[in-house]
Design a protein around this motif. Structure first.
Motif, PDB file in Angstrom:
ATOM      1  N   GLU A  93      11.966  86.394   8.295  1.00  0.00           N
ATOM      2  CA  GLU A  93      11.757  86.545   9.738  1.00  0.00           C
ATOM      3  C   GLU A  93      11.615  85.185  10.395  1.00  0.00           C
ATOM      4  N   HIS A  94      12.418  84.957  11.426  1.00  0.00           N
ATOM      5  CA  HIS A  94      12.330  83.748  12.243  1.00  0.00           C
ATOM      6  C   HIS A  94      11.676  84.133  13.567  1.00  0.00           C
ATOM      7  N   ARG A  95      10.796  83.314  14.047  1.00  0.00           N
ATOM      8  CA  ARG A  95      10.306  83.438  15.421  1.00  0.00           C
ATOM      9  C   ARG A  95      10.991  82.327  16.194  1.00  0.00           C
ATOM     10  N   ASN A  96      11.762  82.695  17.197  1.00  0.00           N
ATOM     11  CA  ASN A  96      12.527  81.731  17.971  1.00  0.00           C
ATOM     12  C   ASN A  96      11.895  81.554  19.340  1.00  0.00           C
ATOM     13  N   LYS A  97      11.886  80.318  19.797  1.00  0.00           N
ATOM     14  CA  LYS A  97      11.369  80.007  21.130  1.00  0.00           C
ATOM     15  C   LYS A  97      12.262  80.690  22.159  1.00  0.00           C
ATOM     16  N   LYS A  98      11.623  81.469  23.029  1.00  0.00           N
ATOM     17  CA  LYS A  98      12.374  82.213  24.044  1.00  0.00           C
ATOM     18  C   LYS A  98      12.798  81.258  25.158  1.00  0.00           C
ATOM     19  N   THR A  99      14.097  81.162  25.357  1.00  0.00           N
ATOM     20  CA  THR A  99      14.652  80.381  26.462  1.00  0.00           C
ATOM     21  C   THR A  99      15.780  81.203  27.070  1.00  0.00           C
ATOM     22  N   PRO A 100      16.131  80.926  28.321  1.00  0.00           N
ATOM     23  CA  PRO A 100      17.215  81.698  28.950  1.00  0.00           C
ATOM     24  C   PRO A 100      18.525  81.650  28.171  1.00  0.00           C
ATOM     25  N   SER A 101      18.808  80.508  27.492  1.00  0.00           N
ATOM     26  CA  SER A 101      20.075  80.399  26.768  1.00  0.00           C
ATOM     27  C   SER A 101      20.091  81.247  25.500  1.00  0.00           C
ATOM     28  N   LYS A 102      18.917  81.695  25.043  1.00  0.00           N
ATOM     29  CA  LYS A 102      18.859  82.524  23.837  1.00  0.00           C
ATOM     30  C   LYS A 102      18.495  83.966  24.179  1.00  0.00           C
ATOM     31  N   ALA A 103      18.904  84.399  25.332  1.00  0.00           N
ATOM     32  CA  ALA A 103      18.556  85.759  25.741  1.00  0.00           C
ATOM     33  C   ALA A 103      19.118  86.786  24.773  1.00  0.00           C
ATOM     34  N   PHE A 104      20.304  86.520  24.227  1.00  0.00           N
ATOM     35  CA  PHE A 104      20.897  87.437  23.263  1.00  0.00           C
ATOM     36  C   PHE A 104      21.308  86.655  22.025  1.00  0.00           C
ATOM     37  N   ALA A 160      21.766  82.895   4.202  1.00  0.00           N
ATOM     38  CA  ALA A 160      22.397  84.069   4.803  1.00  0.00           C
ATOM     39  C   ALA A 160      23.239  83.675   6.006  1.00  0.00           C
ATOM     40  N   LYS A 161      24.159  84.543   6.319  1.00  0.00           N
ATOM     41  CA  LYS A 161      25.033  84.381   7.480  1.00  0.00           C
ATOM     42  C   LYS A 161      25.350  85.786   7.960  1.00  0.00           C
ATOM     43  N   GLY A 162      25.262  86.020   9.254  1.00  0.00           N
ATOM     44  CA  GLY A 162      25.549  87.363   9.716  1.00  0.00           C
ATOM     45  C   GLY A 162      25.521  87.515  11.216  1.00  0.00           C
ATOM     46  N   LYS A 163      25.490  88.784  11.632  1.00  0.00           N
ATOM     47  CA  LYS A 163      25.444  89.136  13.051  1.00  0.00           C
ATOM     48  C   LYS A 163      24.189  89.945  13.307  1.00  0.00           C
ATOM     49  N   PHE A 164      23.511  89.581  14.386  1.00  0.00           N
ATOM     50  CA  PHE A 164      22.310  90.309  14.771  1.00  0.00           C
ATOM     51  C   PHE A 164      22.659  91.558  15.556  1.00  0.00           C
ATOM     52  N   GLU A 165      21.824  92.562  15.390  1.00  0.00           N
ATOM     53  CA  GLU A 165      21.864  93.765  16.207  1.00  0.00           C
ATOM     54  C   GLU A 165      20.561  93.762  17.004  1.00  0.00           C
ATOM     55  N   GLN A 166      20.659  93.957  18.305  1.00  0.00           N
ATOM     56  CA  GLN A 166      19.463  93.949  19.142  1.00  0.00           C
ATOM     57  C   GLN A 166      18.692  95.257  18.960  1.00  0.00           C
ATOM     58  N   LYS A 167      17.402  95.127  18.587  1.00  0.00           N
ATOM     59  CA  LYS A 167      16.549  96.292  18.349  1.00  0.00           C
ATOM     60  C   LYS A 167      15.724  96.649  19.577  1.00  0.00           C
ATOM     61  N   ASP A 168      15.260  95.648  20.301  1.00  0.00           N
ATOM     62  CA  ASP A 168      14.568  95.834  21.573  1.00  0.00           C
ATOM     63  C   ASP A 168      14.735  94.541  22.374  1.00  0.00           C
ATOM     64  N   ILE A 190      13.162  91.795  22.534  1.00  0.00           N
ATOM     65  CA  ILE A 190      12.874  90.520  21.873  1.00  0.00           C
ATOM     66  C   ILE A 190      13.191  90.501  20.382  1.00  0.00           C
ATOM     67  N   THR A 191      13.584  91.617  19.808  1.00  0.00           N
ATOM     68  CA  THR A 191      13.792  91.721  18.361  1.00  0.00           C
ATOM     69  C   THR A 191      15.263  91.921  18.028  1.00  0.00           C
ATOM     70  N   PHE A 192      15.747  91.077  17.096  1.00  0.00           N
ATOM     71  CA  PHE A 192      17.123  91.133  16.636  1.00  0.00           C
ATOM     72  C   PHE A 192      17.094  91.173  15.114  1.00  0.00           C
ATOM     73  N   ALA A 193      17.994  91.929  14.501  1.00  0.00           N
ATOM     74  CA  ALA A 193      17.972  92.052  13.045  1.00  0.00           C
ATOM     75  C   ALA A 193      19.372  92.212  12.478  1.00  0.00           C
ATOM     76  N   ASP A 194      19.515  91.745  11.248  1.00  0.00           N
ATOM     77  CA  ASP A 194      20.699  92.004  10.445  1.00  0.00           C
ATOM     78  C   ASP A 194      20.182  92.748   9.224  1.00  0.00           C
ATOM     79  N   SER A 195      20.347  94.054   9.209  1.00  0.00           N
ATOM     80  CA  SER A 195      19.785  94.892   8.152  1.00  0.00           C
ATOM     81  C   SER A 195      20.372  94.594   6.786  1.00  0.00           C
ATOM     82  N   SER A 196      21.658  94.284   6.729  1.00  0.00           N
ATOM     83  CA  SER A 196      22.273  94.026   5.425  1.00  0.00           C
ATOM     84  C   SER A 196      21.744  92.743   4.795  1.00  0.00           C
ATOM     85  N   GLU A 197      21.481  91.727   5.597  1.00  0.00           N
ATOM     86  CA  GLU A 197      20.949  90.461   5.091  1.00  0.00           C
ATOM     87  C   GLU A 197      19.415  90.436   5.069  1.00  0.00           C
ATOM     88  N   ARG A 198      18.785  91.428   5.700  1.00  0.00           N
ATOM     89  CA  ARG A 198      17.322  91.518   5.797  1.00  0.00           C
ATOM     90  C   ARG A 198      16.737  90.283   6.485  1.00  0.00           C
TER      91      ARG A 198
END
Length: 185
Positions: free
Chosen positions: A151-162, A111-119, A121-129
């Motif tokens: 679903e990916h769980r990504n390590k939270k770091t300042p550079s991945k805030a969004f 898949a390839k896409g753009k995330f939409e911020q849900k809250d 810590i949660t980001f999703a691309d609904s079309s790609e699921r």
């Protein structure tokens, strides 16, 4: 009066209890070691752990209940990830197990896409699921089935805030009997 009995018990049984605790700690350490793959289902870790436990039972002079073997056959369905995992977030390639983990119920997907911020810590691309969740600590488990999303769980770091964009390549295989019955000696 109860306190006196407890103190007397600990005084008499103390050395034996501490030896058992030491042995238990050593056994858990060995069972969860890299050599036994943490008793995991990959690289025959469970069978290696079973052999170690059987050897300990024999060393104690125990007899198998069925008269022939300490092992008991069973199987367990597991969603596996046999291929190479690739995840890129915001143009940066992530390292599996260090920067991200894929949740065990995930489906295979390219898949390839753009995330939409849900809250926060949660980001999703609904079309790609595809879902990405930022976590301080990455912890993985096992799933006996596949979901209908990745679903990916990504390590939270300042550079991945969004998380803005992603590319993901993941192969999965649901193995209904990955853990085959343990053979009788």
């Amino acid at each position: 009066m109860k306190t006196h009995f407890l103190i007397l018990f600990l005084f008499i049984a103390g050395p034996a209890l501490s030896q058992d605790i030491h042995y238990a700690h050593e056994m858990v350490k060995e069972l969860s070691s890299k050599e036994l793959w943490g008793r995991g289902y990959t690289n025959n870790g469970m069978a290696k752990a079973a052999d170690l436990i059987c050897s300990a039972f024999k060393a104690y002079g125990l007899s198998p209940m069925n008269g022939t073997d300490f092992k008991q056959a069973f199987s367990f369905p597991v969603n596996t990830f046999p291929g190479k995992m690739q995840v890129t977030i915001n143009g940066k390639k992530l390292s599996p197990g260090k920067d991200f983990i894929v949740m065990p119920q995930s489906i295979g997907k390219i898949a390839k896409g753009k995330f939409e911020q849900k809250d926060s810590i949660t980001f999703a691309d609904s079309s790609e699921r595809v879902i990405a969740i930022l976590k301080d600590k990455l912890t993985w488990s096992v799933a006996p089935e596949q979901g209908d999303f990745t679903e990916h769980r990504n390590k939270k770091t300042p550079s991945k805030a969004f998380l803005l964009t992603f590319k993901s390549t993941l192969k999965t295989r649901l193995s209904p009997n990955l853990i085959r019955p343990i053979s009788v000696e």
